[in-house]
Design a protein around this motif. Sequence first.
Motif, PDB file in Angstrom:
ATOM      1  N   LEU A  49      25.387  40.815  51.931  1.00  0.00           N
ATOM      2  CA  LEU A  49      26.482  39.925  51.556  1.00  0.00           C
ATOM      3  C   LEU A  49      26.236  38.495  52.027  1.00  0.00           C
ATOM      4  CD1 LEU A  49      29.487  42.317  52.239  1.00  0.00           C
ATOM      5  CD2 LEU A  49      28.811  41.408  50.010  1.00  0.00           C
ATOM      6  N   ASP A  54      26.815  35.550  46.021  1.00  0.00           N
ATOM      7  CA  ASP A  54      27.534  35.906  44.799  1.00  0.00           C
ATOM      8  C   ASP A  54      27.574  37.407  44.559  1.00  0.00           C
ATOM      9  OD1 ASP A  54      28.081  33.256  44.128  1.00  0.00           O
ATOM     10  OD2 ASP A  54      26.130  33.016  43.152  1.00  0.00           O
ATOM     11  N   ARG A  56      28.405  41.468  45.085  1.00  0.00           N
ATOM     12  CA  ARG A  56      29.561  42.302  45.436  1.00  0.00           C
ATOM     13  C   ARG A  56      29.029  43.630  45.956  1.00  0.00           C
ATOM     14  NH1 ARG A  56      33.750  45.182  41.194  1.00  0.00           N
ATOM     15  NH2 ARG A  56      34.808  46.507  42.720  1.00  0.00           N
ATOM     16  N   ARG A  80      34.828  40.705  48.086  1.00  0.00           N
ATOM     17  CA  ARG A  80      33.423  40.979  47.742  1.00  0.00           C
ATOM     18  C   ARG A  80      32.975  42.344  48.263  1.00  0.00           C
ATOM     19  NH1 ARG A  80      29.767  36.915  50.256  1.00  0.00           N
ATOM     20  NH2 ARG A  80      28.196  38.040  49.027  1.00  0.00           N
TER      21      ARG A  80
END
Length: 331
Positions: A49, A54, A56, A80
């Motif tokens: 992460l 960006d 998830r 996320r």
Amino acid sequence: MNACADHPVHVPVLADRVVELLAPVLGRPGGGVVVDTTLGLGGHAELLLREFPDARLIGLDRDPHALDAARERLDEFGERSTLLHAVYDEIPDVLDQLGLTEVDAVLFDLGVSSLQLDDPSRGFAYSRDVTLDMRMDPTRGITAAEVLNTYPVTDLTRILRDYGEERFARRIAERIVRERANTPFTTSAGLVDLIRGAIPAAKRQVGGHPAKRTFQALRIEVNGELAVLQRALPAAVDAVAVGGRVVVLAYHSLEDRLVKQTFAALARPDVPDGFPVVPPGHEAVLRLLTRGADKASDEEITANPRATSARLRAVERIRAGRKSSDRGGTA
């Protein structure tokens, strides 16, 4: 990398290599979705992460205590990160629950987590006297003590031989059955003494602690690890999009052999050997990304001894179509 103060530090194994292998699918514009099927304390999850802002993450773990620890660690990433109580062969159900048809990457970091190893109440240790539990999900299933106290000698022998690769499986199993008739097993100390006595003195110094193989075998039986992995690997391949990647970290030869065989079967055409033409729809599903298995460097092993036995294999999905779980020869 620090875990929250109430939980042990988890240093992710082969972290740089995992990042390198997943960068093509998680580092592109818009990111991607990765399923961490064995979340543990969230070491790999946090790394991914942070490295791919960006991306998830969908994190799974059968251990509710590990989920609680990882939830604290990953709280800063907000939406996320989606964490669920699930076993890694439940990938299809998880994606269906989340309304996803495919993901970009799946990561397996198999074996026992730092949390489970470091907590005496979980019963995974043979170096100290602990309750013989060994369930990765302590809320359900049979314990190691129940296996020891109820399985017949033939089943105990099979488990120790097949899952622990223990040369003296029959001798240990027979002694377990004799001992439990007088005193049922509840903690590890008595079992460790029994194993030490069953193995000839000249062989006790070979292959590490004499109880290591028996404890591995019991853990695999209690958690159904190989059966779950055999279902989970094809499910992971089916879950990733074309161009998606699956990365697996295994820590003993039984796991690694299953991973190797499954990936190898899906990396060749689904036709008999020597067949002159590969019909459409029977081409290879996967491309191997590692030549053999990657291992930790000496420097990493010195800093993190739990990386010693790690074996990493990775694949890329190269075509859609037939479900990989429908193909034979994966185990």
